[in-house]
Scaffold this motif. Structure first.
Motif, mmCIF file in Angstrom:
data_model
loop_
_atom_site.group_PDB
_atom_site.id
_atom_site.type_symbol
_atom_site.label_atom_id
_atom_site.label_comp_id
_atom_site.label_asym_id
_atom_site.label_seq_id
_atom_site.Cartn_x
_atom_site.Cartn_y
_atom_site.Cartn_z
ATOM 1 N N VAL A 1 -6.462 -0.673 -12.254
ATOM 2 C CA VAL A 1 -7.904 0.018 -13.329
ATOM 3 C C VAL A 1 -7.304 0.514 -14.556
ATOM 4 C CG1 VAL A 1 -9.471 1.672 -13.498
ATOM 5 C CG2 VAL A 1 -9.805 -0.242 -11.436
ATOM 6 N N PRO B 1 -11.450 12.082 -6.942
ATOM 7 C CA PRO B 1 -9.661 11.730 -7.001
ATOM 8 C C PRO B 1 -9.813 10.205 -7.113
ATOM 9 C CG PRO B 1 -10.319 13.126 -4.731
ATOM 10 C CD PRO B 1 -11.776 13.140 -6.352
ATOM 11 N N ARG B 2 -9.386 9.739 -8.138
ATOM 12 C CA ARG B 2 -9.384 7.778 -7.826
ATOM 13 C C ARG B 2 -8.131 7.553 -6.890
ATOM 14 N NH1 ARG B 2 -10.814 3.133 -8.512
ATOM 15 N NH2 ARG B 2 -9.139 1.765 -9.196
ATOM 16 N N LEU B 3 -7.103 7.955 -6.922
ATOM 17 C CA LEU B 3 -5.863 7.907 -6.272
ATOM 18 C C LEU B 3 -6.398 8.540 -4.973
ATOM 19 C CD1 LEU B 3 -3.914 7.476 -9.050
ATOM 20 C CD2 LEU B 3 -4.656 5.310 -7.887
ATOM 21 N N GLN B 4 -5.481 8.189 -3.738
ATOM 22 C CA GLN B 4 -5.798 8.381 -2.383
ATOM 23 C C GLN B 4 -4.442 8.120 -1.195
ATOM 24 O OE1 GLN B 4 -9.557 8.411 -1.064
ATOM 25 N NE2 GLN B 4 -10.316 10.139 -1.831
ATOM 26 N N ARG B 5 -4.310 8.769 -0.362
ATOM 27 C CA ARG B 5 -3.658 8.471 0.308
ATOM 28 C C ARG B 5 -3.409 7.284 1.194
ATOM 29 N NH1 ARG B 5 0.060 11.122 4.143
ATOM 30 N NH2 ARG B 5 -0.339 10.778 6.238
ATOM 31 N N ALA B 6 -2.787 6.068 1.415
ATOM 32 C CA ALA B 6 -2.948 5.015 1.584
ATOM 33 C C ALA B 6 -3.672 5.320 3.636
ATOM 34 C CB ALA B 6 -1.676 4.171 2.142
ATOM 35 N N ARG C 1 -0.399 14.333 8.503
ATOM 36 C CA ARG C 1 0.437 15.038 9.487
ATOM 37 C C ARG C 1 1.051 16.352 9.580
ATOM 38 N NH1 ARG C 1 5.607 11.720 7.213
ATOM 39 N NH2 ARG C 1 3.748 11.205 5.560
ATOM 40 N N ASP D 1 -2.489 0.975 -10.073
ATOM 41 C CA ASP D 1 -3.400 0.823 -10.498
ATOM 42 C C ASP D 1 -4.301 0.094 -10.922
ATOM 43 O OD1 ASP D 1 -6.362 1.577 -9.279
ATOM 44 O OD2 ASP D 1 -6.560 2.764 -10.036
ATOM 45 N N LEU E 1 -2.170 5.041 6.369
ATOM 46 C CA LEU E 1 -1.132 6.342 7.612
ATOM 47 C C LEU E 1 -1.907 7.189 8.434
ATOM 48 C CD1 LEU E 1 0.733 7.022 4.176
ATOM 49 C CD2 LEU E 1 1.972 5.493 6.200
ATOM 50 N N GLU F 1 -1.388 15.427 -3.655
ATOM 51 C CA GLU F 1 -2.699 14.731 -3.962
ATOM 52 C C GLU F 1 -2.986 15.422 -6.073
ATOM 53 O OE1 GLU F 1 -5.611 16.987 -1.980
ATOM 54 O OE2 GLU F 1 -4.667 19.138 -2.259
ATOM 55 N N GLU F 2 -4.222 14.465 -6.130
ATOM 56 C CA GLU F 2 -4.583 14.714 -7.114
ATOM 57 C C GLU F 2 -5.611 15.488 -7.119
ATOM 58 O OE1 GLU F 2 -6.963 10.865 -8.027
ATOM 59 O OE2 GLU F 2 -7.110 11.312 -10.737
ATOM 60 N N GLU G 1 1.839 7.762 -8.840
ATOM 61 C CA GLU G 1 0.841 6.544 -7.840
ATOM 62 C C GLU G 1 1.553 6.732 -6.387
ATOM 63 O OE1 GLU G 1 -0.413 2.961 -8.730
ATOM 64 O OE2 GLU G 1 -1.472 4.271 -10.225
ATOM 65 N N ARG H 1 0.463 9.378 -14.746
ATOM 66 C CA ARG H 1 0.153 8.679 -13.268
ATOM 67 C C ARG H 1 0.810 7.675 -13.147
ATOM 68 N NH1 ARG H 1 -6.129 6.014 -12.768
ATOM 69 N NH2 ARG H 1 -4.897 4.252 -12.905
ATOM 70 N N LYS I 1 0.818 -1.221 -0.463
ATOM 71 C CA LYS I 1 0.331 -0.333 0.040
ATOM 72 C C LYS I 1 0.884 1.487 -0.391
ATOM 73 C CE LYS I 1 -4.313 -1.150 2.257
ATOM 74 N NZ LYS I 1 -5.075 -1.574 3.485
ATOM 75 N N VAL I 2 1.958 1.678 0.830
ATOM 76 C CA VAL I 2 2.541 2.711 0.894
ATOM 77 C C VAL I 2 3.268 2.742 0.473
ATOM 78 C CG1 VAL I 2 3.733 3.897 3.080
ATOM 79 C CG2 VAL I 2 2.091 2.173 3.019
ATOM 80 N N ILE J 1 1.183 9.992 -4.253
ATOM 81 C CA ILE J 1 -0.106 10.048 -3.945
ATOM 82 C C ILE J 1 -0.358 9.299 -1.893
ATOM 83 C CG2 ILE J 1 -2.320 9.913 -4.380
ATOM 84 C CD1 ILE J 1 -1.704 10.805 -6.593
ATOM 85 N N ALA J 2 0.313 7.809 -2.379
ATOM 86 C CA ALA J 2 0.181 7.278 -1.959
ATOM 87 C C ALA J 2 0.332 6.992 0.156
ATOM 88 C CB ALA J 2 0.838 5.412 -2.348
ATOM 89 N N ARG J 3 1.914 7.935 -0.573
ATOM 90 C CA ARG J 3 2.335 8.340 0.784
ATOM 91 C C ARG J 3 1.842 10.060 1.110
ATOM 92 N NH1 ARG J 3 8.362 8.119 -0.147
ATOM 93 N NH2 ARG J 3 8.169 8.630 -2.808
ATOM 94 N N GLY J 4 0.989 10.567 0.837
ATOM 95 C CA GLY J 4 0.825 11.485 1.134
ATOM 96 C C GLY J 4 1.611 13.094 0.978
#
Lengths: 288, 237
Positions: free
Chosen positions: A233, B221-226, B233, A231, B229, A284-285, A275, A271, A187-188, A278-281
């Motif tokens: 999709v 948005p399709r993609l988001q932060r896991a 923060r 992803d 987490l 943002e999209e 990705e 994309r 995930k991360v 974005i996963a790690r924050g």
């Protein structure tokens, strides 16, 4: 009651939030991989059994019980000279169906047990001692241990089942944590540092597991030259608009461009490249 | 945990034709394990292995097996502290005690105990379920009501338990899905306390599918932060 201690561990695990880790139930500051040491020691003992004695005596870890020293109490922690960590001497006992022959190996665990783990081990010891004394009693009475169905047999059976149960609970505890850790890696994002608040909940072996898992996945993906972590999709548009949330610096090379990711800057990225950030924050999209 | 170089240990004659080595995930059943297994009929043993090992690491399965069932001992057992009324550390023949399911079923398979229907499937519960299954508080009876019932039914030899479970689940299933789509979160919290673990999963699945549908319709948005987490923060200054 019998065979209940390890269950508490599982219960604690089950009460946690789904997909989140709690602190591994061993005190912090321990620096040795308990499971590895234990299984390594057991394998050594088994090989010894196989070579020198009867191959039948070589037991799988299923029948190995942690044991206290002669006094029957859990030995005091001792200072080990090399690492300065605490060290507990745990002789390992092997018992067999035919004869109750005991082999002792000394297992050094530079390790401070958490209270709950300690209680599980203590309970295992009690069961083991009771089981052993019952079988010995049957032998003294001249009964065939394997076929006799006396009260002692059923007593021993209950202790045996309790041990198996405790083992199952411990295995499930460790296994399910490992599953969460694997999940985190996917995930991360692979080979990235996890945030501190998650990482400090790992035990040392789990940390190693996380690293190794990411590493082997990375290797696999580089051999395939395919990123399997994107992803599932298919995108309508290969490019998306993103906003950078944290300063990432300028030295980042993406597959098709070289950009300066300052905080709050907006970019038009592939994309697949975006990705992981974005996963790690970190980004943002943006949707129009 | 057998390394590839070693030959499997061959086991001498046993009362039945047990395969010398059964490999199940991560460990091997050894001879000692079999010491207590012999009295079992072969098919039963195989069945048990199959169902049990599939769930070996399953947390919910472990929790289910911790539920207590009333048993009667047919054989005496020494050196165990199970019977609270007994003065010595032993269980006498004919003693009635409550054991966790994992212990009871193993003893049952060796004909050491007989199991009676646990309290959560008693007449009172049955009547309540017949009246209106959707309002019965099954969680307080057992958080794993259905799984526990499925496990206990073949052991007690009571056919009505299965019928009870099926009819209860059918009615409650409908109710849960209706509520999951309609009821606001505040009103649902009271209803949620009645649900067993499995029903809660069902409820959550229904809600998340609803949320996913809404998101798909509205776009976003399709993609988001896991989610692991946690919240955002604070940016590092």
């Amino acid at each position: 009651m019998h065979g209940r201690k390890a269950y508490e561990l599982v219960k604690e695990f089950a009460s946690g939030e789904k997909g989140h880790l709690k602190i591994f139930n061993v005190e912090e500051g321990s620096n040795v991989n308990f499971w590895l040491v234990l299984s390594g020691c057991i394998t050594r003992q088994r090989n010894l059994c196989k070579r020198r004695l009867n191959p039948v005596l070589a037991m799988s870890p299923c029948s190995v019980i942690l044991h206290t020293d002669e006094s029957g109490k859990f030995p005091e922690s001792r200072k080990s000279s090399s690492s300065g960590a605490h060290c507990i001497v745990v002789p390992v006992i092997f018992y067999t169906p035919g004869m109750m022959k005991c082999l002792r190996g000394v297992l050094f665990l530079p390790f401070i047990w958490n209270e709950l783990f300690e209680r599980v081990i203590e309970e295992c010891n009690e069961h083991h001692n009771a089981l052993q004394s019952l079988i010995r009693k049957m032998q003294e009475e001249g009964l065939e241990v394997q076929t006799a169905r006396t009260a002692d047999h059923y007593g021993a059976l209950i202790h045996h089942l309790s041990l198996i149960r405790n083992k199952r609970c411990l295995m499930a505890y460790v296994y399910n944590r490992a599953e969460i850790i694997r999940d985190l890696a996917w995930k991360v994002g692979l080979l990235h540092e996890l945030p501190r608040e998650i990482q400090e909940k790992f035990s040392d072996s789990e940390e190693q597991y996380f690293k190794d898992h990411s590493k082997s996945l990375k290797l696999y993906m580089s051999q395939l030259s395919l990123d399997v972590n994107v992803d599932m999709v298919p995108p309508k548009d290969p490019y998306i608009k993103v906003r950078v949330l944290e300063d990432l610096g300028s030295g980042i090379i993406l597959s098709d461009k070289f950009a300066n990711f300052a905080r709050h800057s907006m970019h038009f990225l592939k994309r697949t490249d975006a990705e992981q950030y974005i996963a790690r924050g970190l980004m943002e999209e943006l949707t129009s | 945990m057998r390394s590839s170089g070693q030959k499997p240990i061959t086991i001498p004659a046993f009362p039945f034709n047990f395969p010398s080595q059964i490999t199940i995930p991560k460990f091997t059943i050894d001879k000692f394990f079999l010491l207590f297994w012999f009295s079992e009929p072969k098919e039963k043993l195989r069945d048990k292995l199959r169902t049990k090992m599939a769930n070996y690491y399953n947390i919910d399965d472990i929790l289910t097996e911790e539920e207590f069932v009333p048993v009667v001992f047919h054989k005496a057992a020494n050196g165990v502290i199970i019977d609270p009324s007994s003065e010595t550390n032993s269980v006498e023949q004919g003693a009635k005690v409550e054991l966790p399911l994992w212990l009871a079923q193993e003893l049952y398979l060796r004909q050491a105990v007989s199991i009676s229907v646990p309290a959560c499937f008693n007449q009172k519960t049955r009547l309540e379920i017949q009246a209106d299954a959707a309002c019965v508080d099954l969680k307080s009876r057992s958080p794993f009501f259905y799984e526990f019932g499925c496990k206990i039914a073949p052991l007690v030899g009571d056919k009505t338990v299965e019928v009870l479970l099926l009819s209860a689940f059918k009615i409650r299933y409908k109710e849960i899905l209706t509520k999951a789509y309609t009821v606001a979160y505040t009103a649902a919290s009271k209803f949620l306390t009645l649900l067993t673990k499995e029903e809660t999963n069902l409820y959550e699945a229904a809600q998340s599918s609803m949320a996913a549908f809404k998101k798909w319709r509205m776009g976003g948005p399709r993609l988001q932060r896991a989610s692991v987490l946690g919240r955002k923060r604070k940016p590092i200054e």
